[in-house]
Design a protein around this motif. Sequence first.
Motif, short mmCIF file in Angstrom:
data_model
loop_
_atom_site.label_atom_id
_atom_site.label_comp_id
_atom_site.label_asym_id
_atom_site.label_seq_id
_atom_site.Cartn_x
_atom_site.Cartn_y
_atom_site.Cartn_z
N THR A 66 0.79 -1.10 0.00
CA THR A 66 -0.12 0.30 0.08
C THR A 66 0.51 1.16 -0.31
O THR A 66 0.33 2.14 0.38
CB THR A 66 -1.30 -0.13 1.42
OG1 THR A 66 -0.47 0.56 2.15
CG2 THR A 66 -2.18 -1.11 1.32
N HIS A 67 2.36 1.07 0.23
CA HIS A 67 3.53 2.55 -0.45
C HIS A 67 4.18 2.26 -0.50
O HIS A 67 5.28 1.53 -0.52
CB HIS A 67 2.85 2.65 1.43
CG HIS A 67 3.78 4.72 1.45
ND1 HIS A 67 2.82 5.08 0.27
CD2 HIS A 67 5.25 4.97 1.98
CE1 HIS A 67 4.33 6.04 0.08
NE2 HIS A 67 4.95 6.09 1.14
N HIS A 68 4.32 2.95 -2.11
CA HIS A 68 5.61 2.63 -2.76
C HIS A 68 6.43 3.78 -3.22
O HIS A 68 5.66 4.66 -3.75
CB HIS A 68 5.83 1.14 -3.32
CG HIS A 68 7.24 0.65 -4.01
ND1 HIS A 68 8.47 1.15 -4.00
CD2 HIS A 68 7.26 -1.10 -3.42
CE1 HIS A 68 9.27 0.04 -3.81
NE2 HIS A 68 9.00 -0.67 -3.74
N HIS A 69 7.96 3.68 -3.42
CA HIS A 69 7.98 4.41 -4.83
C HIS A 69 8.70 4.10 -5.88
O HIS A 69 10.45 4.00 -5.02
CB HIS A 69 8.72 5.98 -3.98
CG HIS A 69 8.00 6.89 -2.53
ND1 HIS A 69 7.03 7.72 -3.22
CD2 HIS A 69 8.21 6.76 -1.41
CE1 HIS A 69 6.65 8.40 -1.47
NE2 HIS A 69 7.55 7.82 -1.22
N LEU A 70 8.56 3.36 -6.81
CA LEU A 70 9.07 2.53 -7.28
C LEU A 70 10.83 3.10 -7.27
O LEU A 70 11.61 2.60 -7.82
CB LEU A 70 8.39 1.79 -8.23
CG LEU A 70 7.37 0.74 -7.88
CD1 LEU A 70 6.41 0.27 -8.85
CD2 LEU A 70 7.79 -0.53 -7.38
N THR A 232 -1.66 10.90 1.39
CA THR A 232 -0.21 11.86 1.49
C THR A 232 0.75 10.55 2.67
O THR A 232 0.36 10.04 2.99
CB THR A 232 -0.42 13.37 1.50
OG1 THR A 232 0.55 13.24 1.62
CG2 THR A 232 -1.21 13.23 2.46
N HIS A 233 1.70 11.32 2.87
CA HIS A 233 2.10 11.36 4.04
C HIS A 233 2.19 11.87 5.12
O HIS A 233 1.85 12.86 5.24
CB HIS A 233 4.59 11.54 3.39
CG HIS A 233 4.90 10.32 2.51
ND1 HIS A 233 5.33 11.06 1.35
CD2 HIS A 233 5.52 9.32 2.38
CE1 HIS A 233 5.29 10.46 0.75
NE2 HIS A 233 5.65 9.54 1.01
N LEU A 234 1.94 11.34 6.42
CA LEU A 234 1.47 12.29 7.54
C LEU A 234 2.15 11.30 8.78
O LEU A 234 1.78 9.83 8.62
CB LEU A 234 -0.23 12.22 7.61
CG LEU A 234 -0.93 13.20 8.32
CD1 LEU A 234 -0.22 14.47 7.12
CD2 LEU A 234 -2.17 12.64 8.36
N ALA A 269 -0.22 7.51 4.49
CA ALA A 269 1.31 6.25 4.81
C ALA A 269 2.04 7.06 6.07
O ALA A 269 1.62 7.87 6.33
CB ALA A 269 2.80 6.98 3.26
N HIS A 270 3.04 5.77 6.94
CA HIS A 270 3.04 5.68 8.36
C HIS A 270 2.28 6.24 9.35
O HIS A 270 2.34 5.10 10.43
CB HIS A 270 4.10 7.17 7.71
CG HIS A 270 5.33 6.58 6.83
ND1 HIS A 270 6.25 5.37 6.98
CD2 HIS A 270 6.16 7.70 5.71
CE1 HIS A 270 7.03 5.38 5.28
NE2 HIS A 270 6.51 6.11 5.13
N ALA A 271 1.45 7.41 9.21
CA ALA A 271 1.13 7.68 10.00
C ALA A 271 1.24 6.79 11.90
O ALA A 271 1.30 6.16 13.08
CB ALA A 271 -0.33 6.89 10.30
N VAL A 320 6.21 -1.42 1.88
CA VAL A 320 8.12 -1.59 1.59
C VAL A 320 8.03 -0.24 1.76
O VAL A 320 9.54 0.42 1.38
CB VAL A 320 7.81 -1.79 0.79
CG1 VAL A 320 7.38 -3.96 0.59
CG2 VAL A 320 7.88 -2.13 -0.97
N ASP A 321 7.84 0.96 1.61
CA ASP A 321 8.52 2.86 1.25
C ASP A 321 8.86 2.19 0.06
O ASP A 321 9.28 1.28 -0.47
CB ASP A 321 8.72 2.88 2.66
CG ASP A 321 8.39 4.61 2.63
OD1 ASP A 321 8.03 5.02 1.26
OD2 ASP A 321 8.84 5.63 3.23
N GLY A 322 9.38 3.69 -0.09
CA GLY A 322 10.22 3.68 -1.69
C GLY A 322 11.44 3.38 -1.47
O GLY A 322 12.48 2.87 -0.48
ZN LIG Z 1 7.01 7.12 1.14
#
Ligand SMILES: [Zn+2]
Length: 473
Positions: A66-70, A232-234, A269-271, A320-322
């Motif tokens: 649910t979150h990546h920056h390929l 968004t990232h928050l 993302a993150h929270a 996994v995030d970027g």
């Molecule tokens: Zn990110």
Amino acid sequence: MMRSLLVKNAHVLVTMDPDRKEIADGGLYAEDGIIKQVGKTSELPARADRIIDASSQIVLPGFINTHHHLNQTLTRNIPAAQDTNLFPWLGAHYEVWARTTPEASRASTLIGLAELALSGCTTVFDHSYVFKSGNKVDYQIEAAKDFGIRFHASRGSMSLGESHGGLPPDDCVEDERDIMNDSVRVIDRYHDASHGSMTRIVLAPCSPFSVSENLLRESARLARDKGVMLHTHLCETLDEERFTLERYAKRPVEWMEEFDWLGPDVWFAHAIHVDDDEIQTFARTQCGAAHCPCSNMRLGSGIAPVKKYMAAGVRIGLGVDGSASNDASNMLLETRQAMLLARLRLGLLPPEGPRKYYLLPASHPLRQGEWMTAREAIELATLGGARVLQRDDIGSVEVGKCADFFSLDLNTIGYAGALNDPVAAILFCAPQKAHTTVVNGEVIVEAGEVTCMDIAPVIEEQNRWSRKLLEGA
Ligand SMILES: [Zn+2]
């Protein structure tokens, strides 16, 4: 022409259905990418166009990232950003990312997708937000189509440059009219809301410190108008919290509320840095969260209160995030880390002060609910991700759902001695490569290798672009 697929003889099939059935000697039968039957091998049809013998394998629903920056697979572990937290880490990357070309975007997307597929991932959300040097989200969408993975792409954005008080350099941000026009174009061209959709679009302004209030408001308006999700990232770092407090006199969550950015069509993302009231706000407004444990550890960001979110009924999935902040795009590893990091919290004094039963040992029955089990972590990676992305057609192996699943070979060194509970073994033991990964009824990984595409030349191209981007300074 109808295409059928049969999986048989699985040592165990983890369904994640409402009863959380785990079927010994299980399998499934699918037609045209949709599951038609699930059960014991003996109950399934004997024939199909494609038959997968999953003997001595565990079969699970495909993982949902649910979150990546390929594109960041081009900038893994660059030395200047190895040992620092988010803001200086971003500072070391913005200019390099802004040099990403269409070709580099395609190569890096394919590399990330291949790595994810090898770890059992079948649906990927990507948060791209740097569109300079001719880069467009189209190149990622085409790459994902060619690869054959289910893809939620973002038309992300940054508009608040340094000269206006933002974090990114001015030449890395875009004009807001261009962002909104391109967002409309991308949604109209690619967004498919149908059951079994392979491509969806999300609007995703990057973060509180890189976009304007106007862009948040406009993005929310357009997303509601078009029926696409917002992301968004928050609450990732205390630096971010300080930014919104100093600039807007609000904590990040209350600040987002102003722009209609809390709701069932939003996930963050993150929270990590939320208080108990904000967890309740998430639950009440039904917004979701993408937990990214490896990245949060890598950047020293903190530990998200995942068990608290789960207890409050907040929609939560894993990401996994970027690849510049988690240099592996490995969903099995990420799921294992989610389980382990939740446990680390048990041994730490929480920042909000002692918890109710804090004085009791973590093994005390009154504290049992604080432990994240292997099956809970697997649920986050599957059903949890589906809920976060608002999809009821993926996340479990059930009749009517998409034929997205993967298998792991249990007959390997890493699992030897752990087969008393093979389901838990896949997280307690070291992550292994997927044996087989299937998306939409099509095999993309077979015998631990990517088979949907010749990936060797892409690795070469990726390394060439990675060098170029770094040398471009
Ligand atoms: Zn990110």
